[in-house]
Each structure stands twice: as structure tokens, then as C-alpha cells.
Design an enzyme around this catalytic site. Structure first.
Site, short mmCIF file in Angstrom:
data_model
loop_
_atom_site.label_atom_id
_atom_site.label_comp_id
_atom_site.label_asym_id
_atom_site.label_seq_id
_atom_site.Cartn_x
_atom_site.Cartn_y
_atom_site.Cartn_z
N CYS A 198 49.06 68.71 79.42
CA CYS A 198 49.11 68.81 77.96
C CYS A 198 47.74 68.63 77.30
CB CYS A 198 50.12 67.82 77.39
SG CYS A 198 49.75 66.08 77.75
N ASP A 246 53.84 69.14 80.58
CA ASP A 246 53.92 69.44 82.01
C ASP A 246 52.81 68.77 82.82
OD1 ASP A 246 51.78 70.83 81.06
OD2 ASP A 246 52.45 72.81 81.71
N HIS A 264 51.59 61.78 75.31
CA HIS A 264 51.52 63.24 75.23
C HIS A 264 50.45 63.65 74.24
CE1 HIS A 264 52.91 67.37 75.38
NE2 HIS A 264 53.03 67.39 74.06
#
Length: 297
Positions: A159, A156, A281
Site C-alpha cells: 500500500c 495488499d 494502512h
């Protein structure tokens, strides 16, 4: 009469143009940074990777939305045609106009082009999924050597901070634990108070010039108040805020260790380049679970 392009053909053309525009922008960014300026080149590489991953994720989502829409529309059209046949009571052949040989050739060519574009789009998605799968396997092998496994963190924009929050919850004393909001606030505060340690590594992606004071302040405000993605600069600030070392494990590169001057328990993150379409990520880690005991629970 000129044939009307399908929605999929228009989308593929749009994607090609956006990729071409991005490559032109990237080339301009590269030209703006001197080759002997290693610090700025390193920062530029991170910025380029972020731009490419964002565009790839955008294209992936648009293709999925288009395919979902097309399936719904085709079903509605077919249902409507069948209903009309029943109401009219006419054979299908009576309703079809005669198709010329030229029109047949055009239709065949359009169908072949559409199929080719579909294969290209499908290959891109499959390639991405393959890269993601291979990355996951490599990371699992590396982590297993230390009796660790990935602990998934939501993607989101927070992370990296959520992964740090999780690591603190697992590893340190209660008084050192912080929320994502606190971590962002403390990171931004440290960067503002130590401008000389961070400003030289930040450049304007459009011009390649170092950030001005106003741009740096906006950057810090984004760190504190938005879901801006975090990277190595923010990790460096966090090691100083927490007085703890941080390591980042990657699939195809050596582990990055930041804040090795601190003696506290190391916080471990996993960096994934292909985790979400395109998207970079961070995940956290946890102790490797025994598969046999997991089956018994």
C-alpha cells in the site's frame, strides 16, 4: 460428565491466550531496549503497533469465519431435524429425553457464558468500527482544509508503494514515474548502499539487538522481493531516490514531513491506523471533488 466446550468458547480462549502471549513478548521487547535509547524505542513502538494490529486482524477474521460456519451448520441441523420428524410421524415431545434440574442449571450457565462471550466479541468489533469511523472523519476534515480527499489504495502489503506510485502519476513529469516494483527495487538498493543511515534503526523483535549484517541484507531483500509492509525508514529512502519531499497526514498526530531538503513537488500520503481491522494502512490523496458536480455526472 464434563461439558464439551463449543467452538466459539474454544476460539475465545485461544484468542485470550494469544493476546497474553503477545503481551509477554512485547514486555520482553521493551525490557531489551534501554529507556534512554530514543531511536530504538521509537522503532520498537512501531514494531509493537504492527504486532498488535496483525493479531487483532487475525482474531477479527477468525470470528467472522466461525460465525459464518455456525450459521450454516445450524440451518443444516434444523432442516435435518424437521425432515426426521416428518418421516417418523412422531410428536416432538416423545423424542425428547427427560432433563434433570442439574442439567438444566448447567445448560443455563453455559448459555449465559456463551452469550457473554458473544457480547464481548461483538463489542470488540463495534469498538474497532467506531475507531475506524472516527479516524476517517478526522482525516477528511484535515484533508478538506487543503482541498484534498482520500484516494483508496488496496491493502495488499504494497500500500505505501502503491500510494507513492499514484502520487507520482498525479504530480510529476512522466520520466520520474515508477511502478511499485521499481520503487521497491530502488528503495532496497539505496538502503544497501547507505547501511549506516538505516541499520541503527533496525532491531531483532525477539532479542532487541541491532540487526546483524545478514539480517539487514534479508530485510533489504524483503523490501525488494516481497509484500513486506513499508514504514518511515523506507519513506526516508524513497525521498532520496526520488529527490522529492514526502508528507504523511495522520488523524491524531501532526503531519510527518520527510525530505524537506528537496524542492520538488511534495508527495502526500495518508496513514490510517484503524483502516482494516487492525491493520495499519497507507492511502493516497486526490483533489477534493465537488459533490454537486459528481451528482450531475
Amino acid at each position: 460428565m464434563e461439558e464439551k466446550e463449543t467452538a466459539e468458547e474454544l476460539l475465545v480462549k485461544q484468542h485470550r491466550k494469544e493476546k497474553k502471549d503477545l503481551q509477554a513478548k512485547i514486555q520482553g521487547m521493551k525490557n531489551a531496549v534501554p529507556k534512554n535509547d530514543k531511536k530504538r524505542r521509537k522503532q520498537l513502538t512501531e514494531e509493537i503497533a504492527k504486532l498488535e494490529s496483525d493479531l487483532s486482524q487475525k482474531h477479527d477474521e477468525e470470528l467472522k469465519q466461525l460465525n459464518a460456519t455456525d450459521e450454516t451448520m445450524v440451518e443444516e441441523v434444523l432442516n435435518g431435524v424437521e425432515a426426521l420428524k416428518v418421516e417418523a410421524g412422531e410428536p416432538e415431545e416423545a423424542k425428547q429425553p427427560r432433563v434433570t434440574k442439574a442439567q438444566k442449571r448447567r445448560d443455563k450457565k453455559a448459555a449465559q457464558e456463551k452469550e457473554r462471550e458473544s457480547r464481548i466479541a461483538e463489542a470488540e468489533v463495534q469498538n474497532l468500527q467506531g475507531m475506524r469511523h472516527q479516524e476517517g472523519l478526522k482525516l477528511a476534515q484535515k484533508l478538506a482544509q487543503h482541498q484534498l480527499q482520500i484516494k483508496e489504495i488496496s491493502s495488499d502489503g504494497h500500500c505505501m508503494y502503491r500510494a507513492i506510485e499514484d502520487q507520482l502519476a498525479q504530480r510529476v513529469k512522466p520520466e520520474l514515474k515508477m511502478s511499485v516494483k521499481e520503487l521497491r527495487s530502488r528503495t532496497a538498493e539505496h538502503m544497501r548502499n547507505n547501511t549506516d543511515d538505516f541499520l541503527p534503526f533496525l532491531t531483532n523483535p525477539d532479542t532487541g539487538d541491532l540487526f546483524t549484517a545478514d539480517e539487514f541484507e534479508k530485510y533489504c531483500n524483503d523490501v525488494e522481493q516481497t509484500a513486506a509492509w513499508g514504514g518511515q525508514l523506507e519513506l526516508r529512502a524513497l525521498t532520496r531516490v526520488l529527490n522529492l519531499p514526502i508528507e504523511v497526514i495522520q488523524a491524531d498526530s501532526p503531519t510527518i514531513r520527510i525530505g524537506e531538503e528537496y524542492d520538488g513537488e511534495i508527495l502526500t500520503l495518508v496513514y490510517m491506523r484503524h483502516a482494516y481491522g487492525l491493520g495499519e494502512h497507507y492511502n493516497s490523496v486526490e483533489r477534493l471533488k465537488d459533490p454537486t458536480s459528481a451528482e450531475d455526472t
